[in-house]
Design an enzyme around this catalytic site. Structure first.
Site, mmCIF file in Angstrom:
data_model
loop_
_atom_site.group_PDB
_atom_site.id
_atom_site.type_symbol
_atom_site.label_atom_id
_atom_site.label_comp_id
_atom_site.label_asym_id
_atom_site.label_seq_id
_atom_site.Cartn_x
_atom_site.Cartn_y
_atom_site.Cartn_z
ATOM 1 N N ASN A 190 42.657 40.297 36.047
ATOM 2 C CA ASN A 190 41.631 41.300 35.752
ATOM 3 C C ASN A 190 42.300 42.552 35.207
ATOM 4 O OD1 ASN A 190 42.185 43.205 38.063
ATOM 5 N ND2 ASN A 190 41.744 41.334 39.210
ATOM 6 N N ARG A 191 41.501 43.529 34.847
ATOM 7 C CA ARG A 191 42.019 44.686 34.105
ATOM 8 C C ARG A 191 42.612 45.790 34.970
ATOM 9 N NH1 ARG A 191 40.082 44.591 28.801
ATOM 10 N NH2 ARG A 191 38.204 43.330 28.520
#
Ligand code: CTP
Length: 386
Positions: A190-191
């Protein structure tokens, strides 16, 4: 020397007080040239100025880097047989010590007791970094990078009279996004940048806490923080639950994947000629919920909620529902989406307390968000130990 440069270049007036041993490494003329001030080791030098009293009184901060086992032992016992240890007794400003020694010396019960004594008196004693030491050995005992020690000094000075209020507390922070392996090469991620978690760890260390950072990110280690590196949600869970056993506060700033691939291929998945593969997922445990369920009396558990509003409610409504669902003491709610929070140096958050409190921070640097979290956690800790 790099630390001295960083301090002088940022406008601080620095007096260098080397011990006799320190002069074996770098001579007094070099320190004098770099600091722009005369350099003394003994209280007898320029005795008419009573330098140990003057230095201690005038300083806004005393930083001892590196602090040897001997340099921890002497002030812990009130000994003052040179200018540095005498100055440590006269100083009324914050004191930061960055120990550096071989692992055996750092772990020796005598050193452990001296560190506990100094911390008990409000001294910010940074845990050393781990890595290669002066011999062939590796382990905890390295002096953190000068930039990291400088960052601690900057934060301690910025706090001014507020002082190191987390001395004597142990905190665990998780940071970064987990990586769930698909095969030896690929993962689902994920970011999350990990910046908020690192800011939490760094500010807690500067406020005097013993800090464990369970991290998936590869940002520079903050000074005084023990970093435990993990990748997957399951590894993060094991590390956080293990470290939480001794913690006063646990902050789950990590973006933990809710799902992981059901099977991890032992070899790289080839594209072949057939149809695209389907990835089956299984649920990961909710670490925050497990922490809440297993928490020690008085322990404060803090969660983060990355939310986007939707048809069921706005960001805050989702945040409130999550606080109730997870059962933590404090939930830091931030709105995520393109250009918001991920990787940025500022964020807009609301700190929701289980007691109904709400604190709004708009476009605040992540360090400021971190300080607000510690302030709030500390209030809860004090209430629970009353
Ligand atoms: N968290 C956790 N374990 C998980 C998922 C999340 O400990 N498996 C923690 C995060 O570290 C964070 C908090 O729970 O502190 C909220 O994370 P978030 O992703 O916003 O919530 P979810 O539990 O995933 O809930 P939802 O999917 O409903 O948004």
């Amino acid at each position: 020397m790099s630390l001295l440069r960083l301090l002088t270049e940022s406008g601080h007036d620095v007096r260098v007080v080397p011990t006799r041993s320190a002069l074996q490494f770098v001579g007094a003329p070099t320190w004098a040239a770099l600091s722009g001030h005369p350099v003394h080791t003994e209280v007898w030098d320029d005795a008419h100025e009573v330098p140990h009293v003057r230095l201690g009184r005038e300083a806004d901060l005393v930083v001892v880097a590196p602090a040897t086992a001997d340099l921890l032992a002497r002030p812990a016992h009130g000994q003052a047989d040179d200018l540095l240890t005498s100055t440590l007794l006269t100083a009324r400003c914050p004191v930061v010590m960055a120990p550096a020694m071989h692992t055996e010396m750092w772990e020796h019960p005598a050193t452990v007791a001296n560190v506990a004594t100094l911390r008990g008196r409000g001294v910010v004693v940074l845990d050393p970094a781990s890595g290669r030491l002066t011999g062939r050995d590796t382990g905890p005992g390295r002096l953190p990078e000068p930039e990291a020690v400088f960052a601690v000094c900057r934060r301690v000075l910025a706090r001014g009279a507020a002082g190191p209020d987390l001395v004597g507390r142990t905190v665990v922070v998780s940071a970064g996004g987990t990586r769930e392996a698909l095969d030896p090469v690929r993962y689902l991620g994920n970011r999350s940048s990990g910046k908020q978690g690192y800011a939490l760890a760094a500010t807690a260390a500067a406020r005097g806490a013993v800090v464990v950072l369970v991290s998936t990110a590869s940002l520079p280690d903050p000074a005084g923080v023990r970093v435990v590196r993990v990748e997957s949600a399951l590894e993060l869970r094991d590390a956080v639950l293990r470290e939480a056993a001794a913690a006063d506060v646990v902050v789950m700033a990590a973006a933990v994947a809710d799902f992981r691939p059901a099977d991890v291929a032992g070899h790289k998945i080839k594209k072949g000629d057939g149809a695209a593969p389907t990835v089956a997922l299984v649920r990961n445990p909710d670490v925050l919920v497990e922490l809440v369920q297993g928490r020690r009396p008085g322990q404060v558990v803090v969660g983060f909620a990355a939310e986007t509003g939707d048809a069921d409610g706005d960001v805050l409504a989702h945040g409130r529902a999550k606080l109730t669902r997870k059962g933590c003491d404090l939930l830091v709610v931030n709105e995520v989406g393109p250009g918001k929070t991920f990787g940025a140096d500022t964020s807009s958050v609301v700190l929701l307390g289980s007691d109904g409190t709400e604190q709004v921070l708009t476009e605040a640097p992540k360090e400021q968000v971190a300080d607000a979290v510690w302030g709030s956690a500390l209030t809860r800790l004090r209430l629970s130990t009353r």
